[in-house]
Design a protein around this motif. Structure first.
Motif, PDB file in Angstrom:
ATOM      1  N   PHE A   1      37.806  51.663  19.480  1.00 29.89           N
ATOM      2  CA  PHE A   1      38.848  52.509  20.063  1.00 29.89           C
ATOM      3  C   PHE A   1      38.287  53.875  20.466  1.00 29.89           C
ATOM      4  O   PHE A   1      38.541  54.363  21.567  1.00 29.89           O
ATOM      5  CB  PHE A   1      40.004  52.673  19.079  1.00 29.89           C
ATOM      6  N   LEU A   2      37.525  54.478  19.583  1.00 27.71           N
ATOM      7  CA  LEU A   2      36.939  55.781  19.902  1.00 27.71           C
ATOM      8  C   LEU A   2      35.921  55.669  21.025  1.00 27.71           C
ATOM      9  O   LEU A   2      35.775  56.592  21.839  1.00 27.71           O
ATOM     10  CB  LEU A   2      36.294  56.386  18.650  1.00 27.71           C
TER      11      LEU A   2
ATOM     12  N   ALA B   1      36.022  57.756  24.354  1.00 26.45           N
ATOM     13  CA  ALA B   1      34.863  58.572  24.738  1.00 26.45           C
ATOM     14  C   ALA B   1      34.397  58.207  26.142  1.00 26.45           C
ATOM     15  O   ALA B   1      34.010  59.087  26.925  1.00 26.45           O
ATOM     16  CB  ALA B   1      33.729  58.385  23.730  1.00 26.45           C
ATOM     17  N   LYS B   2      34.434  56.930  26.472  1.00 30.55           N
ATOM     18  CA  LYS B   2      34.049  56.495  27.806  1.00 30.55           C
ATOM     19  C   LYS B   2      34.971  57.088  28.867  1.00 30.55           C
ATOM     20  O   LYS B   2      34.531  57.407  29.969  1.00 30.55           O
ATOM     21  CB  LYS B   2      34.069  54.968  27.882  1.00 30.55           C
ATOM     22  N   GLU B   3      36.244  57.248  28.521  1.00 28.83           N
ATOM     23  CA  GLU B   3      37.208  57.866  29.439  1.00 28.83           C
ATOM     24  C   GLU B   3      37.039  59.386  29.495  1.00 28.83           C
ATOM     25  O   GLU B   3      37.704  60.043  30.287  1.00 28.83           O
ATOM     26  CB  GLU B   3      38.635  57.525  29.012  1.00 28.83           C
ATOM     27  N   GLY B   4      36.186  59.932  28.643  1.00 31.15           N
ATOM     28  CA  GLY B   4      35.930  61.369  28.645  1.00 31.15           C
ATOM     29  C   GLY B   4      36.934  62.185  27.854  1.00 31.15           C
ATOM     30  O   GLY B   4      36.971  63.408  27.976  1.00 31.15           O
ATOM     31  N   LEU B   5      37.741  61.533  27.026  1.00 31.19           N
ATOM     32  CA  LEU B   5      38.765  62.248  26.274  1.00 31.19           C
ATOM     33  C   LEU B   5      38.223  62.872  24.995  1.00 31.19           C
ATOM     34  O   LEU B   5      38.732  63.893  24.543  1.00 31.19           O
ATOM     35  CB  LEU B   5      39.925  61.303  25.934  1.00 31.19           C
ATOM     36  N   ILE B   6      37.238  62.253  24.397  1.00 25.21           N
ATOM     37  CA  ILE B   6      36.646  62.755  23.152  1.00 25.21           C
ATOM     38  C   ILE B   6      35.134  62.581  23.239  1.00 25.21           C
ATOM     39  O   ILE B   6      34.623  61.933  24.138  1.00 25.21           O
ATOM     40  CB  ILE B   6      37.211  62.032  21.906  1.00 25.21           C
ATOM     41  N   SER B   7      34.435  63.135  22.265  1.00 25.89           N
ATOM     42  CA  SER B   7      32.974  62.974  22.229  1.00 25.89           C
ATOM     43  C   SER B   7      32.626  61.614  21.619  1.00 25.89           C
ATOM     44  O   SER B   7      33.468  60.912  21.094  1.00 25.89           O
ATOM     45  CB  SER B   7      32.346  64.097  21.400  1.00 25.89           C
ATOM     46  N   TRP B   8      31.353  61.280  21.681  1.00 22.46           N
ATOM     47  CA  TRP B   8      30.857  60.015  21.147  1.00 22.46           C
ATOM     48  C   TRP B   8      30.585  60.075  19.641  1.00 22.46           C
ATOM     49  O   TRP B   8      30.130  59.097  19.053  1.00 22.46           O
ATOM     50  CB  TRP B   8      29.581  59.610  21.884  1.00 22.46           C
ATOM     51  N   LEU B   9      30.861  61.200  19.014  1.00 22.26           N
ATOM     52  CA  LEU B   9      30.562  61.371  17.592  1.00 22.26           C
ATOM     53  C   LEU B   9      31.248  60.316  16.727  1.00 22.26           C
ATOM     54  O   LEU B   9      30.634  59.748  15.822  1.00 22.26           O
ATOM     55  CB  LEU B   9      30.958  62.772  17.130  1.00 22.26           C
ATOM     56  N   GLY B  10      32.511  60.028  16.988  1.00 17.43           N
ATOM     57  CA  GLY B  10      33.237  59.033  16.194  1.00 17.43           C
ATOM     58  C   GLY B  10      32.609  57.658  16.282  1.00 17.43           C
ATOM     59  O   GLY B  10      32.555  56.915  15.300  1.00 17.43           O
ATOM     60  N   VAL B  11      32.115  57.305  17.468  1.00 16.32           N
ATOM     61  CA  VAL B  11      31.464  56.007  17.652  1.00 16.32           C
ATOM     62  C   VAL B  11      30.163  55.960  16.864  1.00 16.32           C
ATOM     63  O   VAL B  11      29.865  54.980  16.175  1.00 16.32           O
ATOM     64  CB  VAL B  11      31.197  55.741  19.152  1.00 16.32           C
ATOM     65  N   VAL B  12      29.409  57.053  16.954  1.00 16.21           N
ATOM     66  CA  VAL B  12      28.115  57.135  16.255  1.00 16.21           C
ATOM     67  C   VAL B  12      28.312  57.056  14.741  1.00 16.21           C
ATOM     68  O   VAL B  12      27.472  56.515  14.027  1.00 16.21           O
ATOM     69  CB  VAL B  12      27.382  58.439  16.660  1.00 16.21           C
TER      70      VAL B  12
ATOM     71  N   MET C   1      47.104  49.526  22.606  1.00 16.20           N
ATOM     72  CA  MET C   1      45.984  50.437  22.453  1.00 16.20           C
ATOM     73  C   MET C   1      45.645  51.084  23.797  1.00 16.20           C
ATOM     74  O   MET C   1      45.230  52.229  23.817  1.00 16.20           O
ATOM     75  CB  MET C   1      44.777  49.696  21.881  1.00 16.20           C
ATOM     76  N   GLN C   2      45.846  50.384  24.888  1.00 15.23           N
ATOM     77  CA  GLN C   2      45.516  50.959  26.188  1.00 15.23           C
ATOM     78  C   GLN C   2      46.343  52.218  26.453  1.00 15.23           C
ATOM     79  O   GLN C   2      45.870  53.165  27.053  1.00 15.23           O
ATOM     80  CB  GLN C   2      45.753  49.928  27.286  1.00 15.23           C
ATOM     81  N   ARG C   3      47.581  52.238  25.986  1.00 12.63           N
ATOM     82  CA  ARG C   3      48.424  53.416  26.145  1.00 12.63           C
ATOM     83  C   ARG C   3      47.826  54.627  25.439  1.00 12.63           C
ATOM     84  O   ARG C   3      47.924  55.755  25.906  1.00 12.63           O
ATOM     85  CB  ARG C   3      49.816  53.119  25.582  1.00 12.63           C
ATOM     86  N   LEU C   4      47.158  54.409  24.327  1.00 12.52           N
ATOM     87  CA  LEU C   4      46.611  55.521  23.546  1.00 12.52           C
ATOM     88  C   LEU C   4      45.348  56.102  24.155  1.00 12.52           C
ATOM     89  O   LEU C   4      45.001  57.246  23.899  1.00 12.52           O
ATOM     90  CB  LEU C   4      46.310  55.055  22.125  1.00 12.52           C
ATOM     91  N   ILE C   5      44.639  55.330  24.960  1.00 15.02           N
ATOM     92  CA  ILE C   5      43.372  55.797  25.523  1.00 15.02           C
ATOM     93  C   ILE C   5      43.576  57.000  26.426  1.00 15.02           C
ATOM     94  O   ILE C   5      42.768  57.906  26.484  1.00 15.02           O
ATOM     95  CB  ILE C   5      42.673  54.650  26.283  1.00 15.02           C
ATOM     96  N   TYR C   6      44.694  57.061  27.118  1.00 13.75           N
ATOM     97  CA  TYR C   6      44.944  58.136  28.072  1.00 13.75           C
ATOM     98  C   TYR C   6      45.697  59.312  27.450  1.00 13.75           C
ATOM     99  O   TYR C   6      46.146  60.192  28.150  1.00 13.75           O
ATOM    100  CB  TYR C   6      45.706  57.578  29.276  1.00 13.75           C
ATOM    101  N   ALA C   7      45.829  59.313  26.136  1.00 12.86           N
ATOM    102  CA  ALA C   7      46.501  60.419  25.450  1.00 12.86           C
ATOM    103  C   ALA C   7      45.550  61.601  25.317  1.00 12.86           C
ATOM    104  O   ALA C   7      44.337  61.429  25.294  1.00 12.86           O
ATOM    105  CB  ALA C   7      46.954  59.969  24.067  1.00 12.86           C
ATOM    106  N   PRO C   8      46.087  62.818  25.247  1.00 12.12           N
ATOM    107  CA  PRO C   8      45.209  63.977  25.027  1.00 12.12           C
ATOM    108  C   PRO C   8      44.521  63.888  23.663  1.00 12.12           C
ATOM    109  O   PRO C   8      44.995  63.222  22.760  1.00 12.12           O
ATOM    110  CB  PRO C   8      46.156  65.174  25.080  1.00 12.12           C
ATOM    111  N   GLU C   9      43.417  64.602  23.546  1.00 10.77           N
ATOM    112  CA  GLU C   9      42.582  64.493  22.348  1.00 10.77           C
ATOM    113  C   GLU C   9      43.340  64.732  21.041  1.00 10.77           C
ATOM    114  O   GLU C   9      43.164  63.971  20.102  1.00 10.77           O
ATOM    115  CB  GLU C   9      41.390  65.438  22.450  1.00 10.77           C
ATOM    116  N   PRO C  10      44.165  65.769  20.902  1.00 11.94           N
ATOM    117  CA  PRO C  10      44.866  65.940  19.614  1.00 11.94           C
ATOM    118  C   PRO C  10      45.730  64.734  19.248  1.00 11.94           C
ATOM    119  O   PRO C  10      45.813  64.360  18.094  1.00 11.94           O
ATOM    120  CB  PRO C  10      45.722  67.183  19.841  1.00 11.94           C
ATOM    121  N   THR C  11      46.344  64.097  20.241  1.00 11.91           N
ATOM    122  CA  THR C  11      47.153  62.926  19.958  1.00 11.91           C
ATOM    123  C   THR C  11      46.290  61.794  19.428  1.00 11.91           C
ATOM    124  O   THR C  11      46.662  61.104  18.476  1.00 11.91           O
ATOM    125  CB  THR C  11      47.897  62.466  21.231  1.00 11.91           C
TER     126      THR C  11
END
Length: 97
Positions: free
Chosen positions: A58-59, A63-74, A1-11
């Motif tokens: 995961f989201l 989001a903490k890494e700044g790759l996506i918004s916090w909407l998915g977490v909410v 999962m750590q590998r996926l955190i640094y992927a671009p948003e569409p990925t």
């Protein structure tokens, strides 16, 4: 999962959609092969609680890494909490019957 955190948003979104597909397949498989003494709602609520909790975490990391918004977490963490409460209530009702 750590590998996926640094992927671009569409990925990340594509992988999230893939995890939804896998979870729905797992839910269908467990529904078809569930033991006789376990109700369908117990299986469904447990699988969906685990899925939404994992997805929310995961989201949140993404989001903490700044790759996506916090909407998915909410969205997903309250859903996970709801399914956890449903699963616990179903288990409690099963113990009293």
């Amino acid at each position: 999962m750590q590998r996926l955190i640094y992927a671009p948003e569409p990925t990340i979104l594509i992988q999230t959609i893939g995890s939804v597909g896998i979870t729905m397949g797992l839910l269908a498989l467990l529904t078809l092969q569930k033991p006789k003494n376990i109700e369908l709602w117990q299986v469904s609520s447990t699988v969906l609680a685990v899925f939404n909790l994992g997805l929310g975490i995961f989201l949140g990391i993404a989001a903490k890494e700044g790759l996506i918004s916090w909407l998915g977490v909410v969205v997903h963490l309250p859903i996970a909490i709801g399914f956890i409460l449903v699963a616990l209530q179903l288990q409690r009702n099963e113990n009293y019957t």
